[in-house]
Scaffold this active site. Structure first.
Site, PDB file in Angstrom:
ATOM      1  N   SER A  84     -13.148   5.479  34.904  1.00 11.95           N
ATOM      2  CA  SER A  84     -14.349   4.837  34.357  1.00 11.95           C
ATOM      3  C   SER A  84     -14.001   3.726  33.365  1.00 11.95           C
ATOM      4  CB  SER A  84     -15.242   5.878  33.683  1.00 11.95           C
ATOM      5  OG  SER A  84     -16.304   5.205  33.051  1.00 11.95           O
ATOM      6  N   HIS A  95     -14.841   2.960  38.484  1.00 12.59           N
ATOM      7  CA  HIS A  95     -16.213   3.372  38.171  1.00 12.59           C
ATOM      8  C   HIS A  95     -16.785   2.475  37.073  1.00 12.59           C
ATOM      9  CE1 HIS A  95     -19.400   6.464  37.986  1.00 12.59           C
ATOM     10  NE2 HIS A  95     -19.393   6.282  36.669  1.00 12.59           N
ATOM     11  N   ASP A 121     -20.041   1.767  34.620  1.00 12.03           N
ATOM     12  CA  ASP A 121     -21.241   2.363  34.026  1.00 12.03           C
ATOM     13  C   ASP A 121     -22.133   1.297  33.406  1.00 12.03           C
ATOM     14  OD1 ASP A 121     -20.809   5.260  34.290  1.00 12.03           O
ATOM     15  OD2 ASP A 121     -19.049   4.891  33.043  1.00 12.03           O
ATOM     16  N   MET A 173     -25.577   0.519  31.498  1.00  9.96           N
ATOM     17  CA  MET A 173     -26.580   1.238  30.688  1.00  9.96           C
ATOM     18  C   MET A 173     -27.562   0.248  30.083  1.00  9.96           C
ATOM     19  SD  MET A 173     -24.056   3.718  28.548  1.00  9.96           S
ATOM     20  CE  MET A 173     -22.683   4.542  29.345  1.00  9.96           C
ATOM     21  N   HIS A 200     -22.413   2.748  38.800  1.00  2.00           N
ATOM     22  CA  HIS A 200     -23.316   3.814  38.343  1.00  2.00           C
ATOM     23  C   HIS A 200     -24.348   3.191  37.411  1.00  2.00           C
ATOM     24  CE1 HIS A 200     -23.608   7.710  35.683  1.00  2.00           C
ATOM     25  NE2 HIS A 200     -24.727   7.473  36.340  1.00  2.00           N
ATOM     26  N   MET A 232     -27.240   3.449  34.986  1.00  2.00           N
ATOM     27  CA  MET A 232     -28.004   4.334  34.099  1.00  2.00           C
ATOM     28  C   MET A 232     -29.101   3.498  33.464  1.00  2.00           C
ATOM     29  SD  MET A 232     -24.826   6.424  32.537  1.00  2.00           S
ATOM     30  CE  MET A 232     -23.688   5.208  33.138  1.00  2.00           C
ATOM     31  N   MET A 258     -23.826  14.723  37.250  1.00  2.00           N
ATOM     32  CA  MET A 258     -23.401  14.449  35.868  1.00  2.00           C
ATOM     33  C   MET A 258     -22.979  15.778  35.240  1.00  2.00           C
ATOM     34  SD  MET A 258     -23.643  11.219  35.434  1.00  2.00           S
ATOM     35  CE  MET A 258     -22.894  11.372  33.810  1.00  2.00           C
ATOM     36  N   GLY A 312     -16.141  10.558  26.780  1.00  2.00           N
ATOM     37  CA  GLY A 312     -15.473  11.492  25.881  1.00  2.00           C
ATOM     38  C   GLY A 312     -16.280  12.724  25.479  1.00  2.00           C
ATOM     39  N   ASP A 349     -19.055  13.291  37.418  1.00  2.00           N
ATOM     40  CA  ASP A 349     -18.897  12.304  36.344  1.00  2.00           C
ATOM     41  C   ASP A 349     -19.137  12.942  34.979  1.00  2.00           C
ATOM     42  OD1 ASP A 349     -18.736  10.000  34.848  1.00  2.00           O
ATOM     43  OD2 ASP A 349     -20.592   9.121  35.622  1.00  2.00           O
ATOM     44  N   GLY A 350     -18.088  12.966  34.140  1.00  2.00           N
ATOM     45  CA  GLY A 350     -18.232  13.418  32.754  1.00  2.00           C
ATOM     46  C   GLY A 350     -17.316  14.580  32.412  1.00  2.00           C
TER      47      GLY A 350
END
Ligand code: DX5
Ligand code: ZN
Length: 216
Positions: free
Chosen positions: A8, A33, A35, A37, A66, A68, A137, A145, A175-176
């Protein structure tokens, strides 16, 4: 099939992104990946399309995007313009999910649907056969983190059984909070794709970490 690894970008060093992207290109990972947002769907803002254009130019791996954000369907063309391989939208952000999935597939991108930790797998019953990927998720989205939510391992098993029951071709992505230990249990439960941010970019040797996850 060995595990697909998608490091990511959120955990990369944006002060020296080229160095991290060169590492990604050299490494055994399959995807990168990304992200995105918006500060509305999740309580954080990451990076947008002008930054990602440079990432796309430098990165030789497939881009796993991804979103969000609310109304992700507004940005299908922008994601396609990045030459993305996958476009993941959240179930919780799409009241007309079936239409959005068809629109993504019409562009030639692979369609993924993401579920938040509190959303059960059964909401996908009527769309699973249209999906290329389902992403679970294993943290509440918005930050890298965070601590892995244990319940995800059982959810992977539920999802695997839905996929087998319906003859769906969907692959399972997580993911996560993925690291060597959680990653192993996820793969044993049926996960096909592991996203890892901190575990890769904060490791002493990110390339060795990618290789370890790849061979779980
Ligand atoms: C969280 C993001 C993740 C994040 C994962 O909202 O969707 O992709 O970067 O980071 P780690 O692996 O550090 O939990
Ligand atoms: Zn993500």
């Amino acid at each position: 099939m060995s595990t697909i690894v998608s490091p990511s970008l959120l955990s990369a060093n944006f002060g020296n992104l080229e160095k991290d992207l060169n590492m990604i290109n050299r490494s055994e990972c399959d995807w990168l990946h990304i992200d995105v947002m918006d500060g509305v769907f999740v309580p954080n803002i990451s990076f947008g399309f002008p930054v990602l254009k440079y990432v796309s130019d430098l990165c030789e791996k497939k881009l796993d995007v991804h979103l969000m954000i609310v109304q992700p369907e507004k940005f299908i063309r922008e994601v396609q313009a990045l030459n993305a391989y996958t476009m993941n939208v959240h179930y919780e952000a799409c009241p007309h999910l079936h239409r959005v999935v068809q629109q993504i597939k019409e562009t030639g991108m692979k369609a993924g649907v993401t579920l938040n930790p509190a959303t059960p797998v059964c909401v996908l019953n009527d769309i699973i056969s249209d999906l290329d990927f389902v992403m679970l998720m294993s943290v509440n989205p918005g930050f890298g983190g965070q601590k892995f939510i244990e319940h995800t391992v059982d959810k992977v098993k539920d999802l695997k059984s839905l996929i087998e029951r319906t003859d769906s071709k969907a692959l399972i992505e997580i993911d996560g909070g993925v690291n060597r230990e959680t990653g192993k249990r996820l793969v044993q439960a049926g996960a096909d794709i592991l996203v890892a941010g901190n575990a890769v970019f904060k490791a002493e040797s990110p390339e060795a970490e990618i290789s370890y996850l790849k061979n779980l």
